[in-house]
Design a protein around this motif. Structure first.
Motif, PDB file in Angstrom:
ATOM      1  N   LEU A  66       0.832  -1.205   0.000  1.00 25.71           N
ATOM      2  CA  LEU A  66       0.000   0.000   0.000  1.00 25.71           C
ATOM      3  C   LEU A  66       0.864   1.251   0.000  1.00 25.71           C
ATOM      4  O   LEU A  66       0.602   2.192  -0.750  1.00 25.71           O
ATOM      5  N   VAL A  67       1.875   1.277   0.845  1.00 31.54           N
ATOM      6  CA  VAL A  67       2.770   2.436   0.922  1.00 31.54           C
ATOM      7  C   VAL A  67       3.487   2.645  -0.404  1.00 31.54           C
ATOM      8  O   VAL A  67       3.581   3.769  -0.914  1.00 31.54           O
ATOM      9  N   ALA A  68       3.978   1.557  -0.996  1.00 31.28           N
ATOM     10  CA  ALA A  68       4.692   1.668  -2.269  1.00 31.28           C
ATOM     11  C   ALA A  68       3.779   2.204  -3.362  1.00 31.28           C
ATOM     12  O   ALA A  68       4.172   3.083  -4.154  1.00 31.28           O
ATOM     13  N   TYR A  69       2.539   1.698  -3.416  1.00 24.66           N
ATOM     14  CA  TYR A  69       1.593   2.153  -4.429  1.00 24.66           C
ATOM     15  C   TYR A  69       1.255   3.627  -4.236  1.00 24.66           C
ATOM     16  O   TYR A  69       1.231   4.410  -5.183  1.00 24.66           O
ATOM     17  N   ALA A  70       0.997   4.009  -2.981  1.00 22.85           N
ATOM     18  CA  ALA A  70       0.615   5.399  -2.699  1.00 22.85           C
ATOM     19  C   ALA A  70       1.753   6.363  -3.028  1.00 22.85           C
ATOM     20  O   ALA A  70       1.514   7.472  -3.522  1.00 22.85           O
ATOM     21  N   LYS A  71       2.984   5.963  -2.767  1.00 23.48           N
ATOM     22  CA  LYS A  71       4.118   6.846  -3.057  1.00 23.48           C
ATOM     23  C   LYS A  71       4.358   6.960  -4.559  1.00 23.48           C
ATOM     24  O   LYS A  71       4.786   8.010  -5.058  1.00 23.48           O
ATOM     25  N   ALA A  72       4.057   5.887  -5.274  1.00 19.17           N
ATOM     26  CA  ALA A  72       4.217   5.917  -6.730  1.00 19.17           C
ATOM     27  C   ALA A  72       3.064   6.649  -7.409  1.00 19.17           C
ATOM     28  O   ALA A  72       3.203   7.118  -8.557  1.00 19.17           O
ATOM     29  N   ASN A  73       1.937   6.772  -6.705  1.00 21.81           N
ATOM     30  CA  ASN A  73       0.744   7.405  -7.272  1.00 21.81           C
ATOM     31  C   ASN A  73       0.147   8.384  -6.259  1.00 21.81           C
ATOM     32  O   ASN A  73      -0.911   8.117  -5.682  1.00 21.81           O
ATOM     33  N   PRO A  74       0.820   9.505  -6.006  1.00 26.10           N
ATOM     34  CA  PRO A  74       0.358  10.448  -4.978  1.00 26.10           C
ATOM     35  C   PRO A  74      -1.090  10.892  -5.187  1.00 26.10           C
ATOM     36  O   PRO A  74      -1.487  11.260  -6.302  1.00 26.10           O
ATOM     37  N   GLU A  75      -1.873  10.788  -4.101  1.00 25.77           N
ATOM     38  CA  GLU A  75      -3.268  11.232  -4.047  1.00 25.77           C
ATOM     39  C   GLU A  75      -4.209  10.433  -4.951  1.00 25.77           C
ATOM     40  O   GLU A  75      -5.366  10.806  -5.126  1.00 25.77           O
ATOM     41  N   ARG A  76      -3.741   9.328  -5.507  1.00 23.01           N
ATOM     42  CA  ARG A  76      -4.614   8.515  -6.355  1.00 23.01           C
ATOM     43  C   ARG A  76      -5.259   7.364  -5.590  1.00 23.01           C
ATOM     44  O   ARG A  76      -6.291   6.841  -6.002  1.00 23.01           O
ATOM     45  N   LEU A  77      -4.632   6.956  -4.500  1.00 20.96           N
ATOM     46  CA  LEU A  77      -5.171   5.849  -3.723  1.00 20.96           C
ATOM     47  C   LEU A  77      -6.441   6.306  -3.008  1.00 20.96           C
ATOM     48  O   LEU A  77      -6.404   7.167  -2.129  1.00 20.96           O
ATOM     49  N   THR A  78      -7.591   5.739  -3.368  1.00 14.46           N
ATOM     50  CA  THR A  78      -8.870   6.155  -2.777  1.00 14.46           C
ATOM     51  C   THR A  78      -9.135   5.391  -1.491  1.00 14.46           C
ATOM     52  O   THR A  78      -9.111   4.159  -1.474  1.00 14.46           O
ATOM     53  N   VAL A  79      -9.385   6.139  -0.413  1.00  6.59           N
ATOM     54  CA  VAL A  79      -9.582   5.540   0.906  1.00  6.59           C
ATOM     55  C   VAL A  79     -10.956   5.933   1.449  1.00  6.59           C
ATOM     56  O   VAL A  79     -11.215   7.107   1.749  1.00  6.59           O
TER      57      VAL A  79
END
Length: 324
Positions: free
Chosen positions: A143-156
């Motif tokens: 999750l951290v890796a994905y969020a850092k690679a895609n800033p503000e795209r991870l929907t929570v």
């Protein structure tokens, strides 16, 4: 102090102790009202009714559970704050009602620090970070890796910025050093539905709200927000394993209007502790959500509330969250 004064003082103390004991034993002599800010059929409602059923047997008096939902807990809290402090109205309160609302709302119609006195703790409710079971995100590291690679795209998904899950979303993001797209929902069930359906990628919610979907294999919890792993979810790591010292959980406690007679509070506390200390009751409550370790003492509940206020005051300041 002469002998006569000493004797009078002892007599007065004995009389007070006797009257206190008699008062505690005679209370309650009519139905007791237990107010909560959640609707009928909710997890909190089920907890309140389970506990009330056992207490009413001890007291030989009915307990009327009264649901007053709405207003971010303010409707129920205000009703109890204005109730007569006669020992017959109590509040089955959440962390939001007694603590966090103070730091999120400018104008509350009640003051949790002045309007209530502690009775006892019911239990703590862990929160969890979960993803759709088909997600490529398998672990918190993913999750951290994905969020850092895609800033503000991870929907929570969460219940909004002024709720416990919304605050946890912000705190977790800040401490993990990631930027996420926080998506508020009017209810946790709606957030769960959309995460299961793929409309959102992650949900931050209390564990009871996702338990059925986890058992059904439709959600995958990545971590729980408590310092230790929780019973029944031992395979799920705690956030503290990644963020040392991280320990947050929702909780439920019982309070009474200020100036409620001490005898009623002490009797309620004693009997609540007996109910919660029963292993079968603890197991039944765990099925719904809260982890209970008994009611604790009135003083312990008071100290816990003071510590929670100090912690949330610092947290909201650190996150630059101002009451609105």
């Amino acid at each position: 102090m002469n002998r006569r004064q000493f004797t009078l003082t002892l007599s007065a103390a004995a009389l007070y102790a006797t009257s206190f004991t008699a008062s505690a034993q005679s209370w309650p002599d009519k139905p007791v009202k237990l107010v909560l800010s959640q609707p009928a059929g909710s997890g909190a409602d089920a907890m309140a009714r389970m506990i009330s059923d056992q207490l009413s047997k001890k007291w030989n008096q009915p307990i009327v559970v009264e649901n007053k939902p709405g207003g971010q807990n303010a409707i129920g809290a205000q009703a109890v704050s204005r109730a007569a402090p006669d020992g017959y109205t109590f509040y089955f309160a959440t962390a939001a009602a007694l603590v966090t609302n103070v730091y999120l709302f400018k104008n509350l119609p009640y003051d949790p620090r002045k309007d209530f006195v502690p009775v006892g703790m019911v239990g703590k409710v862990p929160f969890a970070i979960s993803v759709n079971a088909s997600s490529k995100i398998k672990t918190l590291s993913d999750l951290v890796a994905y969020a850092k690679a895609n800033p503000e795209r991870l929907t929570v998904a969460n219940e909004g910025p002024k709720t416990y899950s919304g605050m946890m979303t912000r705190l977790i993001g800040a401490q993990l050093g990631i930027q996420v797209n926080s998506v508020p929902y009017a209810s946790v069930s709606a957030g769960v539905t959309d995460t299961v359906g793929g409309q959102t990628e992650v949900i931050v919610s209390d564990v009871p709200s996702i338990a059925q979907m986890v058992k059904a294999g439709r959600l995958r919890p990545l971590a729980v927000t408590t310092a230790k792993r929780i019973a029944g979810w031992e395979s799920i790591p705690s956030l503290a394993e990644t963020l040392p010292g991280f320990d947050y959980a929702g909780w439920i406690g019982i309070v009474a209007p200020a100036r409620t007679p001490a005898a009623a509070i002490q009797r309620f506390n004693r009997d609540l502790d007996a109910v919660l200390s029963d292993k079968d009751m603890a197991a039944r409550l765990l099925d719904i959500g809260p982890i209970t370790e008994g009611a604790g003492s009135v003083d312990q509940m008071g100290a816990f509330l003071a510590a929670e206020h100090a912690r949330w005051a610092k947290l909201t300041a650190d996150l630059d969250i101002l009451p609105e």
